[in-house]
Design a protein around this motif. Sequence first.
Motif, PDB file in Angstrom:
ATOM      1  N   ALA A  82       1.399  -3.026  13.788  1.00 48.73           N
ATOM      2  CA  ALA A  82       0.144  -3.690  13.422  1.00 48.73           C
ATOM      3  C   ALA A  82      -0.446  -3.058  12.162  1.00 48.73           C
ATOM      4  O   ALA A  82      -0.952  -3.763  11.286  1.00 48.73           O
ATOM      5  N   ALA A  83      -0.366  -1.735  12.059  1.00 49.37           N
ATOM      6  CA  ALA A  83      -0.852  -1.053  10.856  1.00 49.37           C
ATOM      7  C   ALA A  83      -0.017  -1.452   9.640  1.00 49.37           C
ATOM      8  O   ALA A  83      -0.563  -1.685   8.548  1.00 49.37           O
ATOM      9  N   LEU A  84       1.292  -1.549   9.804  1.00 50.43           N
ATOM     10  CA  LEU A  84       2.143  -1.983   8.696  1.00 50.43           C
ATOM     11  C   LEU A  84       1.806  -3.411   8.276  1.00 50.43           C
ATOM     12  O   LEU A  84       1.764  -3.720   7.078  1.00 50.43           O
ATOM     13  N   ALA A  85       1.543  -4.281   9.250  1.00 51.91           N
ATOM     14  CA  ALA A  85       1.173  -5.657   8.935  1.00 51.91           C
ATOM     15  C   ALA A  85      -0.163  -5.697   8.194  1.00 51.91           C
ATOM     16  O   ALA A  85      -0.317  -6.439   7.221  1.00 51.91           O
ATOM     17  N   ALA A  86      -1.121  -4.895   8.632  1.00 44.78           N
ATOM     18  CA  ALA A  86      -2.423  -4.847   7.952  1.00 44.78           C
ATOM     19  C   ALA A  86      -2.259  -4.379   6.513  1.00 44.78           C
ATOM     20  O   ALA A  86      -2.914  -4.899   5.597  1.00 44.78           O
ATOM     21  N   PHE A  92      -5.229  -2.006   3.384  1.00 43.36           N
ATOM     22  CA  PHE A  92      -5.219  -0.678   2.764  1.00 43.36           C
ATOM     23  C   PHE A  92      -3.879  -0.487   2.073  1.00 43.36           C
ATOM     24  O   PHE A  92      -2.935  -1.241   2.298  1.00 43.36           O
ATOM     25  N   ASP A  93      -3.832   0.498   1.171  1.00 43.80           N
ATOM     26  CA  ASP A  93      -2.583   0.810   0.485  1.00 43.80           C
ATOM     27  C   ASP A  93      -1.837   1.872   1.269  1.00 43.80           C
ATOM     28  O   ASP A  93      -2.409   2.892   1.657  1.00 43.80           O
ATOM     29  N   LEU A  94      -0.579   1.619   1.468  1.00 45.04           N
ATOM     30  CA  LEU A  94       0.270   2.537   2.212  1.00 45.04           C
ATOM     31  C   LEU A  94       1.349   3.036   1.259  1.00 45.04           C
ATOM     32  O   LEU A  94       2.140   2.250   0.753  1.00 45.04           O
TER      33      LEU A  94
END
Length: 170
Positions: A82-86, A92-94
Motif C-alpha cells: 500500500a505504501a509503494l502504491a501511494a 510521497f517520494d520514495l
Amino acid sequence: FAAGVLTSLTPCVYPMIPIVLAVFGAKDTTRWRALFLATMYVLGMSLTFATLGMVVALATKKGSAAILANPWIVWPLVGFYAALAAAMFGAFDLQLPSSLQTKLAKVGGKGPGGAFRMGLVGGFTAAPCTGPFLLGILAMVAAQPTSVPVGFTLLFTYGLGIGVLIWAIA
C-alpha cells in the motif's frame, strides 16, 4: 523457453536494447566477444529468474503455506505494498539511500564479470515485461511437490528464452 522468447518481443523490452548494446561495447569489439558478453549477460539474467523460482518453490513447500497465511506476515506485506502504491500515485517520494544508489550505479564494469553483473540487475529491470508469463510459470512451480529443482530449471530456461533477442542483437 517459448514464454521467454515471447516476453523478449514485448514493446517494453525495446528501451533496454541501447543499454544492452552499451554493455557489449557495440562498436569497439569483435562479433565473438560481443556474443560472449551477451552470453554472460543472459546467464546473469537467467540466474536472477532461477533464484526467484527457487525462492517461490521454497516458500510454497508443504508447511510454508501456513507461514504465508499468517496474518502477522500478511498484514505487514499489505502495508508495504500500500505504501509503494501511494508513492506511485505521488503521495510521497520514495528513493533509495544515496549510498545504495552510488553502489548500484557502479554495478557492471567492463568485461565478462561486468556483463554478468549487469545481467543480474537486468533480470529485475525486465520485471514489468515479464509479469504475465512469469506469474504463470511461478504458479506452475508452486504447484509442484518437489519444486525447488523444477523452479530453478523452469525459470533459468525462461531467462534463456528472453536472451534470444539479446543474442540476436549481439
